[in-house]
Write a protein that holds these residues in place. Structure first.
Motif, PDB file in Angstrom:
ATOM      1  N   GLY A 141      10.427  -2.903 -83.962  1.00  0.00           N
ATOM      2  CA  GLY A 141       9.059  -2.908 -83.454  1.00  0.00           C
ATOM      3  C   GLY A 141       8.279  -1.691 -83.929  1.00  0.00           C
ATOM      4  O   GLY A 141       8.848  -0.622 -84.147  1.00  0.00           O
ATOM      5  N   ILE A 142       6.972  -1.878 -84.094  1.00  0.00           N
ATOM      6  CA  ILE A 142       6.091  -0.776 -84.496  1.00  0.00           C
ATOM      7  C   ILE A 142       4.976  -0.671 -83.454  1.00  0.00           C
ATOM      8  O   ILE A 142       4.151  -1.574 -83.325  1.00  0.00           O
ATOM      9  N   ALA A 143       4.961   0.433 -82.708  1.00  0.00           N
ATOM     10  CA  ALA A 143       3.914   0.636 -81.706  1.00  0.00           C
ATOM     11  C   ALA A 143       2.914   1.664 -82.208  1.00  0.00           C
ATOM     12  O   ALA A 143       3.308   2.668 -82.808  1.00  0.00           O
ATOM     13  N   ILE A 144       1.638   1.403 -81.979  1.00  0.00           N
ATOM     14  CA  ILE A 144       0.618   2.413 -82.272  1.00  0.00           C
ATOM     15  C   ILE A 144       0.399   3.196 -80.981  1.00  0.00           C
ATOM     16  O   ILE A 144      -0.067   2.662 -79.974  1.00  0.00           O
ATOM     17  N   ASP A 145       0.803   4.474 -81.044  1.00  0.00           N
ATOM     18  CA  ASP A 145       0.808   5.368 -79.880  1.00  0.00           C
ATOM     19  C   ASP A 145      -0.583   5.970 -79.676  1.00  0.00           C
ATOM     20  O   ASP A 145      -1.344   6.111 -80.636  1.00  0.00           O
ATOM     21  N   LYS A 176      -0.166   1.160 -77.501  1.00  0.00           N
ATOM     22  CA  LYS A 176      -0.017   1.962 -76.291  1.00  0.00           C
ATOM     23  C   LYS A 176      -1.353   2.634 -76.009  1.00  0.00           C
ATOM     24  O   LYS A 176      -1.807   3.499 -76.768  1.00  0.00           O
ATOM     25  N   ILE A 177      -1.976   2.194 -74.916  1.00  0.00           N
ATOM     26  CA  ILE A 177      -3.313   2.684 -74.562  1.00  0.00           C
ATOM     27  C   ILE A 177      -3.203   4.129 -74.094  1.00  0.00           C
ATOM     28  O   ILE A 177      -2.465   4.431 -73.147  1.00  0.00           O
ATOM     29  N   ASP A 178      -3.924   5.006 -74.741  1.00  0.00           N
ATOM     30  CA  ASP A 178      -3.812   6.434 -74.454  1.00  0.00           C
ATOM     31  C   ASP A 178      -4.122   6.747 -72.995  1.00  0.00           C
ATOM     32  O   ASP A 178      -5.004   6.151 -72.383  1.00  0.00           O
ATOM     33  N   ARG A 179      -3.394   7.710 -72.471  1.00  0.00           N
ATOM     34  CA  ARG A 179      -3.526   8.006 -71.044  1.00  0.00           C
ATOM     35  C   ARG A 179      -4.872   8.615 -70.658  1.00  0.00           C
ATOM     36  O   ARG A 179      -5.233   8.633 -69.488  1.00  0.00           O
ATOM     37  N   SER A 180      -5.641   9.102 -71.628  1.00  0.00           N
ATOM     38  CA  SER A 180      -6.967   9.631 -71.292  1.00  0.00           C
ATOM     39  C   SER A 180      -7.853   8.517 -70.725  1.00  0.00           C
ATOM     40  O   SER A 180      -8.667   8.772 -69.833  1.00  0.00           O
ATOM     41  N   TYR A 195     -12.749   1.552 -67.900  1.00  0.00           N
ATOM     42  CA  TYR A 195     -12.282   0.228 -67.486  1.00  0.00           C
ATOM     43  C   TYR A 195     -12.488  -0.781 -68.629  1.00  0.00           C
ATOM     44  O   TYR A 195     -11.579  -1.533 -68.990  1.00  0.00           O
ATOM     45  N   ALA A 196     -13.678  -0.741 -69.215  1.00  0.00           N
ATOM     46  CA  ALA A 196     -13.999  -1.667 -70.318  1.00  0.00           C
ATOM     47  C   ALA A 196     -13.089  -1.417 -71.516  1.00  0.00           C
ATOM     48  O   ALA A 196     -12.693  -2.357 -72.211  1.00  0.00           O
ATOM     49  N   THR A 197     -12.748  -0.156 -71.747  1.00  0.00           N
ATOM     50  CA  THR A 197     -11.891   0.174 -72.890  1.00  0.00           C
ATOM     51  C   THR A 197     -10.482  -0.383 -72.699  1.00  0.00           C
ATOM     52  O   THR A 197      -9.935  -1.027 -73.602  1.00  0.00           O
ATOM     53  N   VAL A 198      -9.933  -0.158 -71.514  1.00  0.00           N
ATOM     54  CA  VAL A 198      -8.574  -0.659 -71.232  1.00  0.00           C
ATOM     55  C   VAL A 198      -8.568  -2.189 -71.290  1.00  0.00           C
ATOM     56  O   VAL A 198      -7.662  -2.805 -71.851  1.00  0.00           O
ATOM     57  N   GLU A 199      -9.627  -2.784 -70.750  1.00  0.00           N
ATOM     58  CA  GLU A 199      -9.746  -4.241 -70.759  1.00  0.00           C
ATOM     59  C   GLU A 199      -9.853  -4.767 -72.196  1.00  0.00           C
ATOM     60  O   GLU A 199      -9.176  -5.726 -72.582  1.00  0.00           O
ATOM     61  N   VAL A 221       0.877  -1.511 -73.642  1.00  0.00           N
ATOM     62  CA  VAL A 221       1.349  -0.660 -72.544  1.00  0.00           C
ATOM     63  C   VAL A 221       0.223   0.292 -72.159  1.00  0.00           C
ATOM     64  O   VAL A 221      -0.346   0.951 -73.028  1.00  0.00           O
ATOM     65  N   ALA A 222      -0.087   0.374 -70.868  1.00  0.00           N
ATOM     66  CA  ALA A 222      -1.018   1.398 -70.385  1.00  0.00           C
ATOM     67  C   ALA A 222      -0.203   2.651 -70.092  1.00  0.00           C
ATOM     68  O   ALA A 222       0.723   2.624 -69.285  1.00  0.00           O
TER      69      ALA A 222
END
Ligand code: C2E
Ligand code: CA
Ligand code: CA
Ligand code: CA
Length: 274
Positions: A174-178, A199-203, A216-220, A234-235
């Protein structure tokens, strides 16, 4: 006793570490760290938000320095890169993570492990050999391993790097973009990089606490995008119940963060959270 107590306190204070030991000394120490078994892996659970099951964990390296105590990667990896010592460290991490995942899979057959790969390593043709040697030595199915690459590592991705990522994909890795969303031209990557996961950045996750509509819109948006591209998502950095509720409401399938579990030498893979 008072003096000893004082010096012990000093050693544990991050800001004083640098002044206590010179850079050159630290580099010399780092050279020995791998051979002398001073590196340790901790594993942070990645949780399936629908079921609470921990099916995966991210391997995070720590350096148990004989005098300075436990050093986090931010503390010594930049130095390792500078001193050309990142490759032996990365190699050690990949081997250890594969060994750990092979043991998890005895009780949780679907378990997978994620490993961070430095930009320097991504540029090396022998990344493939390192990874295949590690999975083979551990008896780990390549599909049980995910490599995490940051956008900044991918930004300079040459044809050779893209080719290498393609080969890893063909092996089933697997290749994840961190830290997704923090670099430039995130969207163009999705067309060029054979990624399997974002992987959605924690910021962004952190800002869900303050009812930040844009966060919210970004994560969505990233969650939807991942869905449309058939990528896992992954959040990262979920610390509070409120962030968890928002991430779950958005429908992000997986989460990682202190709320579900801190990095720990004992991986919680196979257990249940939430
Ligand atoms: P990363 O890949 O983004 O890893 C997640 C980092 O966020 C970890 O820090 C983790 O402990 C921290 N974290 C996890 N959940 C939370 C949370 O809820 N809140 C907050 N505030 N932080 C959280 P850590 O272990 O210090 O690692 C920092 C970075 O060092 C990693 O960022 C990764 O880029 C790099 N790194 C770690 N291990 C390795 C390694 O073995 N090899 C390479 N090349 N890089 C590594
Ligand atoms: Ca990572
Ligand atoms: Ca990350
Ligand atoms: Ca990060």
């Amino acid at each position: 006793a008072k003096a000893a107590g004082k010096s012990a306190y000093r050693i544990c204070t991050p800001l004083l570490r640098e002044s206590a030991v010179s850079r050159a000394e630290l580099i010399a120490d780092l050279r020995r760290a791998v051979d002398e078994g001073q590196l340790r892996l901790e594993f942070q659970p990645i949780v399936d938000l629908a079921t609470g099951a921990v099916r995966s964990a991210e391997a995070l390296v720590r350096w148990w320095h004989p005098r300075l105590g436990v050093l986090t990667p931010a503390r010594f990896l930049p130095l390792a890169e500078e001193a050309g010592l990142i490759l032996p460290i990365d190699r050690w991490v990949i081997h250890e993570a594969c060994r750990a995942a092979a043991t998890w899979r005895k009780r949780a057959p679907q378990a997978t492990v994620a490993v961070n790969i430095s930009a320097a390593h991504l540029r090396r043709p022998d990344l493939i050999a390192t990874v295949t040697a590690a999975t083979a030595a551990a008896g780990l199915a390549p599909r049980a391993l995910t490599l995490e690459l940051t956008e900044s590592a991918l930004i300079e991705s040459s044809e050779a790097v893209l080719d290498r990522l393609g080969q890893l994909r063909e092996l089933g890795i697997g290749i994840a973009i961190d830290d997704f969303g923090t670099g430039y031209s995130s969207l163009s990557y999705l067309h060029r990089i054979p990624a399997t996961e974002l992987k959605i950045d924690r910021s962004f996750v952190a800002r869900l606490d303050s009812d930040d509509d844009r966060a919210y819109a970004t994560v969505e948006m990233v969650t939807r995008l991942a869905g449309a591209f058939d990528l896992a998502v992954v959040a990262e950095g979920v610390e509070t119940e409120r962030q968890h509720a928002a991430v779950a409401a958005i429908g992000c399938p997986q989460g990682q963060g202190y709320l579900y579990g801190r990095p720990d030498v004992a991986a919680a893979v196979g257990q249940n959270r939430v």
